[in-house]
Design a protein around this motif. Structure first.
Motif, PDB file in Angstrom:
ATOM      1  N   VAL A  10       0.844  -1.199   0.000  1.00 28.96           N
ATOM      2  CA  VAL A  10       0.000   0.000   0.000  1.00 28.96           C
ATOM      3  C   VAL A  10       0.877   1.246   0.000  1.00 28.96           C
ATOM      4  CG1 VAL A  10      -1.832   1.269   1.185  1.00 28.96           C
ATOM      5  CG2 VAL A  10      -1.758  -1.237   1.338  1.00 28.96           C
ATOM      6  N   ALA A  11       0.609   2.160  -0.927  1.00 23.37           N
ATOM      7  CA  ALA A  11       1.287   3.453  -0.960  1.00 23.37           C
ATOM      8  C   ALA A  11       0.278   4.529  -0.580  1.00 23.37           C
ATOM      9  CB  ALA A  11       1.855   3.729  -2.348  1.00 23.37           C
ATOM     10  N   VAL A  12       0.712   5.494   0.208  1.00 24.80           N
ATOM     11  CA  VAL A  12      -0.176   6.544   0.701  1.00 24.80           C
ATOM     12  C   VAL A  12       0.234   7.876   0.079  1.00 24.80           C
ATOM     13  CG1 VAL A  12      -1.031   7.753   2.740  1.00 24.80           C
ATOM     14  CG2 VAL A  12      -0.534   5.298   2.858  1.00 24.80           C
ATOM     15  N   GLY A  13      -0.653   8.453  -0.716  1.00 25.50           N
ATOM     16  CA  GLY A  13      -0.393   9.734  -1.367  1.00 25.50           C
ATOM     17  C   GLY A  13      -0.876  10.875  -0.502  1.00 25.50           C
ATOM     18  N   GLY A  14       0.058  11.542   0.164  1.00 24.86           N
ATOM     19  CA  GLY A  14      -0.293  12.612   1.111  1.00 24.86           C
ATOM     20  C   GLY A  14       0.034  12.154   2.519  1.00 24.86           C
ATOM     21  N   PHE A  15       0.739  12.999   3.266  1.00 28.42           N
ATOM     22  CA  PHE A  15       1.187  12.584   4.603  1.00 28.42           C
ATOM     23  C   PHE A  15       0.770  13.603   5.658  1.00 28.42           C
ATOM     24  CE2 PHE A  15       4.774  10.822   7.363  1.00 28.42           C
ATOM     25  CZ  PHE A  15       4.198   9.572   7.467  1.00 28.42           C
ATOM     26  N   GLY A  16      -0.438  14.167   5.449  1.00 26.59           N
ATOM     27  CA  GLY A  16      -1.020  15.060   6.451  1.00 26.59           C
ATOM     28  C   GLY A  16      -1.680  14.245   7.552  1.00 26.59           C
ATOM     29  N   ALA A  17      -2.692  14.816   8.184  1.00 28.34           N
ATOM     30  CA  ALA A  17      -3.341  14.149   9.323  1.00 28.34           C
ATOM     31  C   ALA A  17      -3.899  12.787   8.928  1.00 28.34           C
ATOM     32  CB  ALA A  17      -4.441  15.047   9.871  1.00 28.34           C
ATOM     33  N   ILE A  18      -4.608  12.723   7.802  1.00 29.25           N
ATOM     34  CA  ILE A  18      -5.227  11.458   7.388  1.00 29.25           C
ATOM     35  C   ILE A  18      -4.170  10.482   6.887  1.00 29.25           C
ATOM     36  CG2 ILE A  18      -6.828  10.395   5.765  1.00 29.25           C
ATOM     37  CD1 ILE A  18      -8.472  12.958   5.869  1.00 29.25           C
ATOM     38  N   GLY A  19      -3.273  10.961   6.028  1.00 27.77           N
ATOM     39  CA  GLY A  19      -2.245  10.083   5.486  1.00 27.77           C
ATOM     40  C   GLY A  19      -1.349   9.498   6.569  1.00 27.77           C
ATOM     41  N   ALA A  37       5.212   2.838   0.631  1.00 26.63           N
ATOM     42  CA  ALA A  37       5.769   4.159   0.336  1.00 26.63           C
ATOM     43  C   ALA A  37       4.745   5.221   0.705  1.00 26.63           C
ATOM     44  CB  ALA A  37       6.128   4.283  -1.143  1.00 26.63           C
ATOM     45  N   VAL A  38       5.231   6.437   0.889  1.00 23.67           N
ATOM     46  CA  VAL A  38       4.345   7.583   1.081  1.00 23.67           C
ATOM     47  C   VAL A  38       4.875   8.721   0.203  1.00 23.67           C
ATOM     48  CG1 VAL A  38       3.814   6.940   3.478  1.00 23.67           C
ATOM     49  CG2 VAL A  38       5.620   8.619   3.022  1.00 23.67           C
ATOM     50  N   SER A  39       4.007   9.696  -0.037  1.00 23.36           N
ATOM     51  CA  SER A  39       4.463  10.903  -0.729  1.00 23.36           C
ATOM     52  C   SER A  39       4.108  12.099   0.140  1.00 23.36           C
ATOM     53  CB  SER A  39       3.801  11.040  -2.102  1.00 23.36           C
ATOM     54  OG  SER A  39       2.429  11.315  -1.951  1.00 23.36           O
ATOM     55  N   ALA A  40       4.895  13.154   0.002  1.00 21.80           N
ATOM     56  CA  ALA A  40       4.654  14.374   0.774  1.00 21.80           C
ATOM     57  C   ALA A  40       5.339  15.529   0.079  1.00 21.80           C
ATOM     58  CB  ALA A  40       5.188  14.232   2.200  1.00 21.80           C
ATOM     59  N   SER A  83      -2.542  13.541 -10.316  1.00 18.77           N
ATOM     60  CA  SER A  83      -1.139  13.102 -10.312  1.00 18.77           C
ATOM     61  C   SER A  83      -0.962  11.803  -9.532  1.00 18.77           C
ATOM     62  CB  SER A  83      -0.248  14.182  -9.690  1.00 18.77           C
ATOM     63  OG  SER A  83      -0.312  15.362 -10.443  1.00 18.77           O
ATOM     64  N   ILE A  84      -1.906  11.504  -8.662  1.00 17.48           N
ATOM     65  CA  ILE A  84      -1.868  10.241  -7.916  1.00 17.48           C
ATOM     66  C   ILE A  84      -2.707   9.181  -8.622  1.00 17.48           C
ATOM     67  CG2 ILE A  84      -2.402   9.123  -5.711  1.00 17.48           C
ATOM     68  CD1 ILE A  84      -2.075  11.866  -4.369  1.00 17.48           C
ATOM     69  N   GLY A  85      -3.916   9.563  -9.021  1.00 15.62           N
ATOM     70  CA  GLY A  85      -4.860   8.592  -9.556  1.00 15.62           C
ATOM     71  C   GLY A  85      -4.524   8.055 -10.934  1.00 15.62           C
ATOM     72  N   GLU A  86      -4.132   8.930 -11.845  1.00 17.08           N
ATOM     73  CA  GLU A  86      -3.904   8.480 -13.224  1.00 17.08           C
ATOM     74  C   GLU A  86      -2.764   7.470 -13.336  1.00 17.08           C
ATOM     75  OE1 GLU A  86      -3.385  10.254 -17.764  1.00 17.08           O
ATOM     76  OE2 GLU A  86      -3.597  11.630 -16.065  1.00 17.08           O
ATOM     77  N   PRO A  87      -1.575   7.729 -12.741  1.00 20.17           N
ATOM     78  CA  PRO A  87      -0.504   6.723 -12.837  1.00 20.17           C
ATOM     79  C   PRO A  87      -0.903   5.394 -12.189  1.00 20.17           C
ATOM     80  CG  PRO A  87       0.377   8.841 -12.104  1.00 20.17           C
ATOM     81  CD  PRO A  87      -1.114   8.954 -12.052  1.00 20.17           C
ATOM     82  N   ALA A  88      -1.650   5.472 -11.083  1.00 18.40           N
ATOM     83  CA  ALA A  88      -2.058   4.236 -10.405  1.00 18.40           C
ATOM     84  C   ALA A  88      -2.951   3.386 -11.310  1.00 18.40           C
ATOM     85  CB  ALA A  88      -2.785   4.572  -9.105  1.00 18.40           C
ATOM     86  N   LEU A  89      -3.917   4.023 -11.951  1.00 24.43           N
ATOM     87  CA  LEU A  89      -4.848   3.279 -12.800  1.00 24.43           C
ATOM     88  C   LEU A  89      -4.176   2.799 -14.078  1.00 24.43           C
ATOM     89  CD1 LEU A  89      -7.989   5.494 -12.218  1.00 24.43           C
ATOM     90  CD2 LEU A  89      -7.553   3.205 -11.304  1.00 24.43           C
ATOM     91  N   LYS A  90      -3.268   3.603 -14.628  1.00 20.16           N
ATOM     92  CA  LYS A  90      -2.547   3.177 -15.833  1.00 20.16           C
ATOM     93  C   LYS A  90      -1.628   1.996 -15.552  1.00 20.16           C
ATOM     94  CE  LYS A  90      -2.664   7.249 -18.785  1.00 20.16           C
ATOM     95  NZ  LYS A  90      -1.904   8.348 -19.422  1.00 20.16           N
ATOM     96  N   ALA A  91      -1.212   1.857 -14.288  1.00 19.93           N
ATOM     97  CA  ALA A  91      -0.373   0.719 -13.897  1.00 19.93           C
ATOM     98  C   ALA A  91      -1.222  -0.486 -13.472  1.00 19.93           C
ATOM     99  CB  ALA A  91       0.558   1.129 -12.756  1.00 19.93           C
ATOM    100  N   GLY A  92      -2.554  -0.352 -13.580  1.00 18.21           N
ATOM    101  CA  GLY A  92      -3.440  -1.463 -13.230  1.00 18.21           C
ATOM    102  C   GLY A  92      -3.600  -1.669 -11.734  1.00 18.21           C
ATOM    103  N   ARG A  93      -3.363  -0.623 -10.951  1.00 21.29           N
ATOM    104  CA  ARG A  93      -3.450  -0.740  -9.492  1.00 21.29           C
ATOM    105  C   ARG A  93      -4.886  -0.507  -8.993  1.00 21.29           C
ATOM    106  NH1 ARG A  93       1.178  -3.133 -10.175  1.00 21.29           N
ATOM    107  NH2 ARG A  93       3.027  -1.783 -10.142  1.00 21.29           N
TER     108      ARG A  93
END
Length: 273
Positions: A10-19, A37-40, A83-93
């Motif tokens: 599982v990768a988490v896009g965004g590392f604020g309160a929810i992430g 992985a995470v992104s921030a 920027s998070i959703g499109e690459p994920a779906l194009k990679a079949g995730r």
């Protein structure tokens, strides 16, 4: 998923309160899942926040999340949603969006998922009764109406308010600030009405789902009341969500809903449709 299979990454896009809450729960341990992985925006700050983790993971760019995971969860500002959703779906995730309203803006993502074998899974979020709405939608739903009331500070900065010169400063009584479709509400209040977007996707669509938003200084919780009229049932539901201390635009239950959604992807038994 069998007991012998490797856990889903599982990768988490965004590392604020929810992430952060989501990443911490994964680091603490959820059977069948592993934080990958995470992104921030501020990578150093994110790495510092991860110091207490049992197994720290890389902090990467948004677009790189899909390369490192089977499931990508979006919990970032709406401006970076694609920027998070499109690459994920194009990679079949599997793509799990929390800024659900952005699915109404980027409605081509469903076609991208179909073309590349990806999957979009929308958590229940801060709303109850989505299962009932989905069931009713198998028949005929005549109308869905949602009335949201939030403390004024939780609505500050919404594009709709700025575009229409609506001020909430010094408000001492409830004020109706929006009355329209869920689609228009998602555009005007991208950080506030993800629940309305999820409701519309479960039921009769964003253009037929009606939404009212009230700024109400008398409430301390983000309150949603939904009324559904269908050929199979008539029902109403309401929920009062405690706002997050870090971000009053969203509720504490949002992170918990994402965790429950992820558990449901790998659990041997799942309750609810």
């Amino acid at each position: 998923m069998s007991v012998s299979s490797a856990p889903l990454r599982v990768a988490v896009g965004g590392f604020g309160a929810i992430g952060f809450a989501l990443a911490k729960a994964l680091d603490d341990g959820i059977d069948g899942l592993a934080l990958a992985a995470v992104s921030a925006r501020d990578k150093k700050k994110a790495a510092d926040k991860m110091e207490g983790f049992r197994a720290p993971v890389p902090v990467v760019d948004l677009e790189a999340l899909a390369e490192l995971a089977d499931i990508v969860v979006e919990c970032a500002p709406s401006t970076v949603f694609r920027s998070i959703g499109e690459p994920a779906l194009k990679a079949g995730r599997i793509f799990v969006p929390l800024s659900v309203g952005q699915l109404l803006v980027h409605d081509d993502l469903k076609d991208i998922a179909i073309a590349h074998g990806g999957r979009i899974v929308v958590p229940t979020g801060a709303l109850i009764g989505l299962d009932a709405v989905r069931a009713a939608a198998e028949g005929n739903i005549e109308s869905v109406t949602m009335v949201t009331r939030k403390p004024p500070r939780g609505l500050m900065g919404a594009p709709y308010l700025e575009q229409n010169n609506i001020s909430l400063e010094g408000l001492n009584e409830a004020k109706l600030i929006f009355d329209g479709s869920a689609r228009d509400g998602a555009k005007g209040f991208p950080a506030n009405v993800n629940v309305a977007a999820a409701l519309s996707l479960a039921g009769i669509g964003p253009d037929r789902t009606r939404l009212q938003i009230w700024a109400d200084p008398a409430v301390t919780r983000n309150t949603h009341r939904i009324e559904v009229e269908a050929d199979s049932a008539r029902f109403a539901m309401s929920i009062e969500n405690v706002p997050s201390e870090e971000n009053p635009k969203t509720g504490k239950i949002t992170a918990l809903s994402a965790i429950a959604c992820l558990r449901g992807l790998v659990a041997p038994m799942r309750v609810g449709t």
